[in-house]
Design a protein around this motif. Structure first.
Motif, PDB file in Angstrom:
ATOM      1  N   SER A  16       2.037  -7.870   3.826  1.00  8.33           N
ATOM      2  CA  SER A  16       1.803  -6.467   4.123  1.00  8.33           C
ATOM      3  C   SER A  16       0.415  -6.073   3.638  1.00  8.33           C
ATOM      4  O   SER A  16      -0.161  -6.711   2.749  1.00  8.33           O
ATOM      5  N   ALA A  17      -0.114  -5.037   4.239  1.00  7.31           N
ATOM      6  CA  ALA A  17      -1.425  -4.511   3.865  1.00  7.31           C
ATOM      7  C   ALA A  17      -1.250  -3.099   3.327  1.00  7.31           C
ATOM      8  O   ALA A  17      -0.395  -2.342   3.800  1.00  7.31           O
ATOM      9  N   PRO A  41      -5.216  -0.206  -5.958  1.00  6.63           N
ATOM     10  CA  PRO A  41      -5.579   0.733  -7.041  1.00  6.63           C
ATOM     11  C   PRO A  41      -7.084   0.719  -7.305  1.00  6.63           C
ATOM     12  O   PRO A  41      -7.641   1.719  -7.774  1.00  6.63           O
ATOM     13  N   GLU A  42      -7.752  -0.384  -7.013  1.00 11.06           N
ATOM     14  CA  GLU A  42      -9.194  -0.492  -7.230  1.00 11.06           C
ATOM     15  C   GLU A  42      -9.997   0.259  -6.168  1.00 11.06           C
ATOM     16  O   GLU A  42     -11.228   0.295  -6.236  1.00 11.06           O
ATOM     17  N   GLY A  43      -9.322   0.830  -5.166  1.00  9.04           N
ATOM     18  CA  GLY A  43     -10.014   1.638  -4.165  1.00  9.04           C
ATOM     19  C   GLY A  43     -10.194   0.983  -2.817  1.00  9.04           C
ATOM     20  O   GLY A  43     -10.576   1.647  -1.844  1.00  9.04           O
ATOM     21  N   GLY A  44      -9.955  -0.314  -2.724  1.00 13.20           N
ATOM     22  CA  GLY A  44     -10.135  -1.008  -1.455  1.00 13.20           C
ATOM     23  C   GLY A  44      -8.809  -1.385  -0.815  1.00 13.20           C
ATOM     24  O   GLY A  44      -7.837  -0.626  -0.846  1.00 13.20           O
ATOM     25  N   ALA A  45      -8.796  -2.587  -0.240  1.00  8.59           N
ATOM     26  CA  ALA A  45      -7.599  -3.068   0.455  1.00  8.59           C
ATOM     27  C   ALA A  45      -6.762  -3.931  -0.468  1.00  8.59           C
ATOM     28  O   ALA A  45      -7.275  -4.575  -1.400  1.00  8.59           O
ATOM     29  N   MET A  46      -5.458  -3.955  -0.218  1.00  8.11           N
ATOM     30  CA  MET A  46      -4.547  -4.821  -0.968  1.00  8.11           C
ATOM     31  C   MET A  46      -3.637  -5.533   0.023  1.00  8.11           C
ATOM     32  O   MET A  46      -3.018  -4.897   0.880  1.00  8.11           O
ATOM     33  N   PHE A  47      -3.583  -6.846  -0.092  1.00  2.72           N
ATOM     34  CA  PHE A  47      -2.677  -7.660   0.720  1.00  2.72           C
ATOM     35  C   PHE A  47      -1.642  -8.287  -0.201  1.00  2.72           C
ATOM     36  O   PHE A  47      -1.977  -8.870  -1.233  1.00  2.72           O
ATOM     37  N   THR A  48      -0.384  -8.120   0.180  1.00  3.32           N
ATOM     38  CA  THR A  48       0.725  -8.623  -0.630  1.00  3.32           C
ATOM     39  C   THR A  48       1.481  -9.672   0.166  1.00  3.32           C
ATOM     40  O   THR A  48       1.933  -9.410   1.289  1.00  3.32           O
ATOM     41  N   VAL A  49       1.605 -10.879  -0.417  1.00  4.15           N
ATOM     42  CA  VAL A  49       2.330 -11.985   0.212  1.00  4.15           C
ATOM     43  C   VAL A  49       3.558 -12.275  -0.642  1.00  4.15           C
ATOM     44  O   VAL A  49       3.426 -12.615  -1.826  1.00  4.15           O
ATOM     45  N   ALA A  50       4.746 -12.111  -0.063  1.00  2.00           N
ATOM     46  CA  ALA A  50       6.010 -12.388  -0.770  1.00  2.00           C
ATOM     47  C   ALA A  50       6.628 -13.639  -0.171  1.00  2.00           C
ATOM     48  O   ALA A  50       6.855 -13.714   1.040  1.00  2.00           O
ATOM     49  N   LEU A  51       6.920 -14.625  -1.028  1.00  2.00           N
ATOM     50  CA  LEU A  51       7.458 -15.911  -0.582  1.00  2.00           C
ATOM     51  C   LEU A  51       8.811 -16.154  -1.230  1.00  2.00           C
ATOM     52  O   LEU A  51       9.023 -15.810  -2.399  1.00  2.00           O
ATOM     53  N   PRO A  52       9.751 -16.739  -0.496  1.00  2.00           N
ATOM     54  CA  PRO A  52      11.094 -16.958  -1.052  1.00  2.00           C
ATOM     55  C   PRO A  52      11.076 -17.990  -2.163  1.00  2.00           C
ATOM     56  O   PRO A  52      10.217 -18.887  -2.208  1.00  2.00           O
ATOM     57  N   GLY A  53      12.039 -17.863  -3.097  1.00  2.00           N
ATOM     58  CA  GLY A  53      12.159 -18.820  -4.193  1.00  2.00           C
ATOM     59  C   GLY A  53      12.483 -20.216  -3.682  1.00  2.00           C
ATOM     60  O   GLY A  53      12.635 -20.464  -2.489  1.00  2.00           O
ATOM     61  N   ARG A  54      12.668 -21.119  -4.601  1.00  2.00           N
ATOM     62  CA  ARG A  54      12.808 -22.529  -4.230  1.00  2.00           C
ATOM     63  C   ARG A  54      14.040 -22.800  -3.379  1.00  2.00           C
ATOM     64  O   ARG A  54      14.125 -23.812  -2.714  1.00  2.00           O
ATOM     65  N   GLU A  88      11.917 -14.081  -5.416  1.00  2.00           N
ATOM     66  CA  GLU A  88      10.718 -14.437  -4.664  1.00  2.00           C
ATOM     67  C   GLU A  88       9.506 -14.384  -5.572  1.00  2.00           C
ATOM     68  O   GLU A  88       9.525 -13.793  -6.653  1.00  2.00           O
ATOM     69  N   GLY A  89       8.447 -15.041  -5.111  1.00  2.00           N
ATOM     70  CA  GLY A  89       7.165 -14.974  -5.791  1.00  2.00           C
ATOM     71  C   GLY A  89       6.198 -14.154  -4.965  1.00  2.00           C
ATOM     72  O   GLY A  89       6.218 -14.202  -3.732  1.00  2.00           O
ATOM     73  N   ILE A  90       5.320 -13.409  -5.654  1.00  2.00           N
ATOM     74  CA  ILE A  90       4.439 -12.473  -4.961  1.00  2.00           C
ATOM     75  C   ILE A  90       2.995 -12.748  -5.346  1.00  2.00           C
ATOM     76  O   ILE A  90       2.661 -12.901  -6.534  1.00  2.00           O
ATOM     77  N   ILE A  91       2.135 -12.823  -4.329  1.00  2.00           N
ATOM     78  CA  ILE A  91       0.686 -12.947  -4.512  1.00  2.00           C
ATOM     79  C   ILE A  91       0.043 -11.661  -4.009  1.00  2.00           C
ATOM     80  O   ILE A  91       0.368 -11.166  -2.926  1.00  2.00           O
ATOM     81  N   GLU A  92      -0.894 -11.129  -4.797  1.00  2.00           N
ATOM     82  CA  GLU A  92      -1.657  -9.964  -4.375  1.00  2.00           C
ATOM     83  C   GLU A  92      -3.139 -10.304  -4.347  1.00  2.00           C
ATOM     84  O   GLU A  92      -3.642 -10.961  -5.260  1.00  2.00           O
ATOM     85  N   VAL A  93      -3.799  -9.874  -3.285  1.00  2.00           N
ATOM     86  CA  VAL A  93      -5.265  -9.962  -3.198  1.00  2.00           C
ATOM     87  C   VAL A  93      -5.762  -8.532  -3.053  1.00  2.00           C
ATOM     88  O   VAL A  93      -5.536  -7.883  -2.024  1.00  2.00           O
ATOM     89  N   ARG A  94      -6.420  -8.007  -4.127  1.00  2.00           N
ATOM     90  CA  ARG A  94      -6.890  -6.632  -4.145  1.00  2.00           C
ATOM     91  C   ARG A  94      -8.401  -6.615  -4.291  1.00  2.00           C
ATOM     92  O   ARG A  94      -8.992  -7.532  -4.869  1.00  2.00           O
ATOM     93  N   ASP A  95      -9.021  -5.558  -3.743  1.00  2.00           N
ATOM     94  CA  ASP A  95     -10.480  -5.473  -3.873  1.00  2.00           C
ATOM     95  C   ASP A  95     -10.915  -4.018  -3.988  1.00  2.00           C
ATOM     96  O   ASP A  95     -10.119  -3.099  -3.774  1.00  2.00           O
ATOM     97  N   GLY A  96     -12.187  -3.851  -4.340  1.00  2.00           N
ATOM     98  CA  GLY A  96     -12.780  -2.520  -4.461  1.00  2.00           C
ATOM     99  C   GLY A  96     -13.718  -2.218  -3.325  1.00  2.00           C
ATOM    100  O   GLY A  96     -14.680  -1.462  -3.518  1.00  2.00           O
TER     101      GLY A  96
END
Length: 452
Positions: free
Chosen positions: A428-429, A433-446, A371-379
């Motif tokens: 998932s939420a 590590p930067e102190g704020g929120a982190m959202f992780t999106v995992a998507l299946p491979g091709r 799978e491929g994973i996207i993370e959106v993290r903030d402080g």
């Protein structure tokens, strides 16, 4: 009456009555023959015992006593036959009985005597070929008499079975009736209905299910009301702004150089309304499961870099410090790039609302197992553990933080979760590590495309 037998109570009574009838018939068929055999066995045993008395009376020295015993036996429908020198004193005995007695054997059997079925018992007397034989006719209709003797008990058993069936049916059907009444009240809008936990285990499970359903509906409708209030507020705010500027323009209060600024404000608020309405439409279509998806092979690294370029300008003007982290190798997944970009834009919009100027905002891409994973993290201020449990429920975070910090309509995260799920992935939420929120999106491979 037909309607009664369509109910559970009626059918239970019918089944128990039928069972009782069958039980009565089977009991009669089994018990009466056994009783008849038992009576016949007793009669034969008594007749055999009386042969001993007859032998004693006939061999004794007191003729008067012998006569009394003989008369007494005949009074009991017992016939006496004497055999002297191998010959009976009168006709009627079966030849085989005479032969057995003459041979010195004891006789205990059932045979035809005088043309009627009879019990025959005999013993030899002292002396060659002498003996005494007692016969007693087999009672006719004994089985019917025995049945008539027990029919009251059988009828009582039948009535008892019917009564027990009625009581059992009432005991079983009462929880179902209560559940039906509760369901009717639920359908009428009464969410306070509850059923007492009583009766057998199945009834308790049914009561628990109804009570849980009522509680879930009550909670869901409460959240729905809060959500509608939130959406109404979100719609009312830009509408009030647009209306105020429109009235000012119509009244000539705004003119000249201020017109352009007013137009920009009206346009921004209209775009805000458009985004909110678009989110509502997409969310409703997701719940109706008819949202079209265009799934194809997508390089997540390239998609996130493009998103970073698009958001760089908004972040540069007094916003957070945006960073894009992508691997050198492509991370290819099977997904709808437009919908994933919609998820990223929604997560970034939420971050810009609360992340202070200069604080980190990170878009990251990495590979997982298949799978491929996207993370959106903030402080930014981030979430509590309790917030994480309800982060993707519609309007929940809006309700919690309204008046505390800037909040949106409460649709963005719910929409992101539904989109990712429809694409066969997961979101998932958590705490960044930067102190704020982190959202992780995992998507299946091709090879793991979601539905289209």
């Amino acid at each position: 009456m037909r309607d009664f037998f369509r109910t559970l109570t009626g059918r239970a009574v019918l089944v128990t009555a039928a069972t009782a009838v069958v039980a009565v018939i089977v009991t009669a068929m089994v018990a009466v023959p056994i009783a008849v055999r038992s009576v016949n066995t007793q009669v034969r045993a008594e007749l055999m015992d009386k042969t001993a008395l007859a032998v004693e009376s006939l061999t004794g020295e007191r003729p008067a006593a012998r006569q009394r015993i003989t008369d007494r036996l005949r009074a009991q429908d017992i016939e006496i036959y004497l055999i002297r020198n191998g010959r009976p004193d009168r006709d009627g005995l079966p030849p085989r009985v005479v032969r057995q007695i003459a041979a010195g054997e004891t006789v205990d059997l059932r045979a035809q005597v005088g043309g009627r079925p009879s019990f025959v018992a005999g013993r030899p007397l002292p002396g060659a070929s002498n003996g005494v034989v007692l016969t007693r006719k087999v009672a006719s209709g004994l089985g019917m008499r025995l049945f008539r003797g027990v029919w009251v008990a059988l009828l009582a058993g039948l009535l008892g079975g019917i009564l027990a069936g009625a009581l059992l049916a009432r005991f079983v059907s009462r929880p179902i009736g209560l559940a039906a009444a509760a369901a009717g009240r639920l359908s009428a809008g009464d969410r306070s209905v509850r059923i007492a936990r009583a009766g057998p285990a199945e009834a308790i499970r049914l009561a628990d299910a109804i009570n849980q359903l009522a509680g879930a509906l009550q909670t869901s409708e409460g959240r729905e009301r809060d959500f509608l209030l939130s959406v109404s507020h979100e719609l009312r705010t830009p509408l009030a702004t647009i209306r105020g500027y429109a009235e000012a323009l119509a009244d000539g209060v705004i003119s000249g150089d201020d017109t352009a600024a007013a137009g920009s404000t009206v346009l921004a608020e209209a775009q805000r309304l458009d985004r909110l309405i678009s989110d509502l439409l997409v969310l409703s279509r997701l719940e109706a499961a008819d949202l079209p998806l265009d799934v194809t092979d997508v390089d997540l690294g390239e998609l996130v870099r493009q998103a970073g370029q698009a958001w760089a300008a908004r972040c540069a003007d007094g916003g957070p410090s945006l960073t894009v982290e992508t691997p050198d190798e492509p991370v290819v997944v099977g997904t709808d790039p437009g919908r994933i970009r919609q998820v990223l834009d929604g997560l970034c919009e939420n971050a810009l609302r609360v992340v202070p100027a200069g604080a980190p905002l990170i878009f990251a891409v990495r590979s997982g197992e298949g799978e491929g994973i996207i993370e959106v993290r903030d402080g930014g201020p981030g979430f509590t553990d309790d917030d994480l449990a309800v982060a993707f429920e519609r309007g929940e975070l809006n309700r919690r933080y309204r008046g505390v910090r800037k909040v949106g309509s409460g649709l963005g995260l719910a929409l992101a979760a539904r989109l990712v799920t429809r694409l066969g992935g997961r979101i998932s939420a958590g705490h960044a590590p930067e102190g704020g929120a982190m959202f992780t999106v995992a998507l299946p491979g091709r090879h793991g495309h979601g539905d289209g």
